[in-house]
Write a protein that holds these residues in place. Structure first.
Motif, PDB file in Angstrom:
ATOM      1  N   THR A   4      40.979  32.537  49.929  1.00 47.19           N
ATOM      2  CA  THR A   4      39.700  31.867  49.652  1.00 47.19           C
ATOM      3  C   THR A   4      38.610  32.891  49.367  1.00 47.19           C
ATOM      4  O   THR A   4      37.761  32.686  48.484  1.00 47.19           O
ATOM      5  N   VAL A   5      38.614  34.016  50.087  1.00 47.22           N
ATOM      6  CA  VAL A   5      37.659  35.087  49.796  1.00 47.22           C
ATOM      7  C   VAL A   5      37.828  35.564  48.364  1.00 47.22           C
ATOM      8  O   VAL A   5      36.845  35.726  47.622  1.00 47.22           O
ATOM      9  N   PHE A   6      39.056  35.787  47.928  1.00 50.03           N
ATOM     10  CA  PHE A   6      39.305  36.194  46.542  1.00 50.03           C
ATOM     11  C   PHE A   6      38.801  35.132  45.564  1.00 50.03           C
ATOM     12  O   PHE A   6      38.201  35.452  44.536  1.00 50.03           O
ATOM     13  N   ASN A   7      39.055  33.873  45.880  1.00 52.85           N
ATOM     14  CA  ASN A   7      38.598  32.793  44.999  1.00 52.85           C
ATOM     15  C   ASN A   7      37.080  32.744  44.914  1.00 52.85           C
ATOM     16  O   ASN A   7      36.512  32.417  43.863  1.00 52.85           O
ATOM     17  N   LEU A   8      36.409  33.073  45.992  1.00 51.22           N
ATOM     18  CA  LEU A   8      34.950  33.122  45.982  1.00 51.22           C
ATOM     19  C   LEU A   8      34.445  34.313  45.179  1.00 51.22           C
ATOM     20  O   LEU A   8      33.486  34.192  44.396  1.00 51.22           O
ATOM     21  N   VAL A  53      39.562  46.067  40.947  1.00 55.71           N
ATOM     22  CA  VAL A  53      40.815  45.327  40.862  1.00 55.71           C
ATOM     23  C   VAL A  53      41.047  44.578  42.159  1.00 55.71           C
ATOM     24  O   VAL A  53      40.988  45.169  43.241  1.00 55.71           O
ATOM     25  N   LEU A  54      41.324  43.279  42.050  1.00 60.05           N
ATOM     26  CA  LEU A  54      41.663  42.459  43.199  1.00 60.05           C
ATOM     27  C   LEU A  54      43.142  42.092  43.099  1.00 60.05           C
ATOM     28  O   LEU A  54      43.548  41.399  42.161  1.00 60.05           O
ATOM     29  N   LEU A  55      43.943  42.584  44.035  1.00 60.78           N
ATOM     30  CA  LEU A  55      45.377  42.322  44.047  1.00 60.78           C
ATOM     31  C   LEU A  55      45.695  41.367  45.191  1.00 60.78           C
ATOM     32  O   LEU A  55      45.485  41.684  46.347  1.00 60.78           O
ATOM     33  N   ASP A  56      46.216  40.197  44.852  1.00 63.03           N
ATOM     34  CA  ASP A  56      46.501  39.162  45.844  1.00 63.03           C
ATOM     35  C   ASP A  56      47.991  39.150  46.162  1.00 63.03           C
ATOM     36  O   ASP A  56      48.806  38.717  45.359  1.00 63.03           O
ATOM     37  N   GLU A  57      48.354  39.658  47.340  1.00 68.31           N
ATOM     38  CA  GLU A  57      49.734  39.697  47.831  1.00 68.31           C
ATOM     39  C   GLU A  57      50.699  40.300  46.806  1.00 68.31           C
ATOM     40  O   GLU A  57      51.658  39.662  46.374  1.00 68.31           O
ATOM     41  N   PRO A  58      50.476  41.546  46.382  1.00 68.89           N
ATOM     42  CA  PRO A  58      51.310  42.134  45.334  1.00 68.89           C
ATOM     43  C   PRO A  58      52.776  42.309  45.706  1.00 68.89           C
ATOM     44  O   PRO A  58      53.626  42.399  44.807  1.00 68.89           O
ATOM     45  N   THR A  59      53.117  42.347  47.005  1.00 65.21           N
ATOM     46  CA  THR A  59      54.524  42.499  47.377  1.00 65.21           C
ATOM     47  C   THR A  59      55.168  41.177  47.793  1.00 65.21           C
ATOM     48  O   THR A  59      56.327  41.156  48.203  1.00 65.21           O
ATOM     49  N   ALA A  70      45.888  52.991  41.058  1.00 68.75           N
ATOM     50  CA  ALA A  70      44.557  52.886  41.661  1.00 68.75           C
ATOM     51  C   ALA A  70      43.745  54.166  41.540  1.00 68.75           C
ATOM     52  O   ALA A  70      42.551  54.165  41.855  1.00 68.75           O
ATOM     53  N   GLN A  71      44.356  55.239  41.097  1.00 69.17           N
ATOM     54  CA  GLN A  71      43.626  56.498  40.988  1.00 69.17           C
ATOM     55  C   GLN A  71      42.453  56.347  40.021  1.00 69.17           C
ATOM     56  O   GLN A  71      42.627  55.955  38.872  1.00 69.17           O
ATOM     57  N   GLY A  72      41.256  56.634  40.524  1.00 66.43           N
ATOM     58  CA  GLY A  72      40.062  56.501  39.704  1.00 66.43           C
ATOM     59  C   GLY A  72      39.505  55.093  39.652  1.00 66.43           C
ATOM     60  O   GLY A  72      38.518  54.845  38.958  1.00 66.43           O
ATOM     61  N   ASN A  73      40.127  54.156  40.358  1.00 70.07           N
ATOM     62  CA  ASN A  73      39.663  52.769  40.379  1.00 70.07           C
ATOM     63  C   ASN A  73      39.326  52.362  41.809  1.00 70.07           C
ATOM     64  O   ASN A  73      39.689  53.038  42.772  1.00 70.07           O
ATOM     65  N   THR A  74      38.652  51.232  41.937  1.00 70.32           N
ATOM     66  CA  THR A  74      38.411  50.619  43.234  1.00 70.32           C
ATOM     67  C   THR A  74      39.312  49.396  43.339  1.00 70.32           C
ATOM     68  O   THR A  74      39.364  48.579  42.412  1.00 70.32           O
ATOM     69  N   VAL A  75      40.039  49.289  44.451  1.00 71.32           N
ATOM     70  CA  VAL A  75      41.010  48.207  44.611  1.00 71.32           C
ATOM     71  C   VAL A  75      40.728  47.459  45.908  1.00 71.32           C
ATOM     72  O   VAL A  75      40.561  48.071  46.969  1.00 71.32           O
ATOM     73  N   LEU A  76      40.664  46.140  45.807  1.00 69.41           N
ATOM     74  CA  LEU A  76      40.589  45.261  46.970  1.00 69.41           C
ATOM     75  C   LEU A  76      41.898  44.492  47.009  1.00 69.41           C
ATOM     76  O   LEU A  76      42.270  43.844  46.024  1.00 69.41           O
ATOM     77  N   ILE A  77      42.611  44.585  48.116  1.00 70.27           N
ATOM     78  CA  ILE A  77      43.963  44.035  48.170  1.00 70.27           C
ATOM     79  C   ILE A  77      44.116  43.108  49.368  1.00 70.27           C
ATOM     80  O   ILE A  77      43.698  43.440  50.474  1.00 70.27           O
ATOM     81  N   VAL A  78      44.692  41.935  49.122  1.00 63.75           N
ATOM     82  CA  VAL A  78      45.143  41.054  50.195  1.00 63.75           C
ATOM     83  C   VAL A  78      46.639  41.265  50.327  1.00 63.75           C
ATOM     84  O   VAL A  78      47.378  41.163  49.339  1.00 63.75           O
ATOM     85  N   GLU A  79      47.096  41.583  51.518  1.00 65.47           N
ATOM     86  CA  GLU A  79      48.511  41.927  51.690  1.00 65.47           C
ATOM     87  C   GLU A  79      48.968  41.561  53.096  1.00 65.47           C
ATOM     88  O   GLU A  79      48.271  41.818  54.080  1.00 65.47           O
ATOM     89  N   HIS A  80      50.161  40.959  53.186  1.00 62.54           N
ATOM     90  CA  HIS A  80      50.702  40.552  54.482  1.00 62.54           C
ATOM     91  C   HIS A  80      51.578  41.631  55.101  1.00 62.54           C
ATOM     92  O   HIS A  80      51.808  41.627  56.306  1.00 62.54           O
ATOM     93  N   ASN A  81      52.086  42.546  54.271  1.00 60.02           N
ATOM     94  CA  ASN A  81      52.988  43.588  54.757  1.00 60.02           C
ATOM     95  C   ASN A  81      52.161  44.738  55.338  1.00 60.02           C
ATOM     96  O   ASN A  81      51.529  45.503  54.601  1.00 60.02           O
ATOM     97  N   LEU A  82      52.168  44.866  56.661  1.00 65.61           N
ATOM     98  CA  LEU A  82      51.315  45.856  57.304  1.00 65.61           C
ATOM     99  C   LEU A  82      51.755  47.285  57.024  1.00 65.61           C
ATOM    100  O   LEU A  82      50.938  48.204  57.091  1.00 65.61           O
TER     101      LEU A  82
END
Length: 251
Positions: free
Chosen positions: A47-51, A171-177, A196-208
């Motif tokens: 939901t945060v990503f959707n917002l 870049v917003l990555l939603d559960e990439p794995t 991601a080198q040189g970029n800003t990435v926000l990632i949602v991920e379940h795999n700790l």
């Protein structure tokens, strides 16, 4: 001097018919970092990503991008600003080739985004860059193959290539794995770090394990609110975070 936040939310809140999915979330993402959002199922991560990408509008609060209030913008304007998102389910064109999928994304930089009727000769302008991206994600040998014939893990790699082909600033990555076999998780993790080198990435991920390897900063959500934030070394030892995850496992 203020901190170099590329993305910031201020008291961002969203409810659906009285159910508060995101509750007063204050998020600060530093330029050039990988920032992870984690939490048990139903914590409000997607939901945060959707917002942020305006698939939903917050009921209250602000979203700032590079210091500018983007809360009123629509999804197309958000994308044009340089915020690009992937989804939990692989979103590629299955009956086009691997190369053509990347070429479609690269059209944006040529000034005629997603005009499929352009001649092959015009699209050939993108060949060199497209092949560079495919090489980066290990798909150069599959360039002429139809995407529908690829295994799921390679489709996810292709989606990452097309995401970065859009020349994003954030870049917003939603559960990439998600849905990736254990044997391919390391490959996707290494791929994200490389891209991601040189970029800003926000990632949602379940795999700790992925979160621990990739993230500079982690925000933990629980029941729509921020439970904790910091580097993995702090988050992994946080009793409230462990309780949130254990509680999820017991439910």
């Amino acid at each position: 001097m203020s901190a170099p936040y590329v993305l910031e939310t201020r008291a961002m809140t969203k409810d659906f018919n009285g159910f508060v999915a995101v509750n007063n979330v204050n998020l600060k993402v530093r330029q050039g970092t990988i920032h992870a959002i984690i939490g048990p199922n139903g914590a409000g991560k997607t939901t945060v990503f959707n917002l942020l990408t305006k698939f939903h509008r917050p009921n209250s609060g602000q979203i700032l991008y590079k210091g500018h209030d983007i809360t009123p913008l629509d999804p197309a304007s958000i994308a044009r600003s340089g915020i690009v998102r992937s989804f939990q389910i692989s979103a590629v064109f299955p009956h086009m080739t691997v190369l053509e999928n990347v070429q479609v994304a690269l059209q944006r930089k040529l000034g005629f985004s997603f005009q499929f009727w352009k001649s092959a000769r015009v699209l050939d302008q993108t060949n060199s860059r497209a092949m560079e991206l495919l090489e980066a994600v290990g798909l150069s040998d599959f360039a002429r193959q139809a995407v529908v014939d690829l295994p799921y893990g390679r489709k996810r790699a292709l989606e990452i290539a097309t995401t970065f082909a859009l020349d994003p600033k954030l870049v917003l990555l939603d559960e990439p794995t998600q849905g990736i076999g254990h044997e391919h998780v390391g490959r996707i993790t290494a791929l994200i770090r490389k891209m991601a080198q040189g970029n800003t990435v926000l990632i949602v991920e379940h795999n700790l394990n992925v979160v621990a390897e990739l993230s500079d900063t982690i925000t933990v959500l629980a029941r729509g609110a921020v439970l904790a934030e910091g580097p993995y070394s702090e988050i992994s030892g946080n009793a409230a975070v462990r309780e949130a995850y254990i509680g999820e496992a017991r439910s």
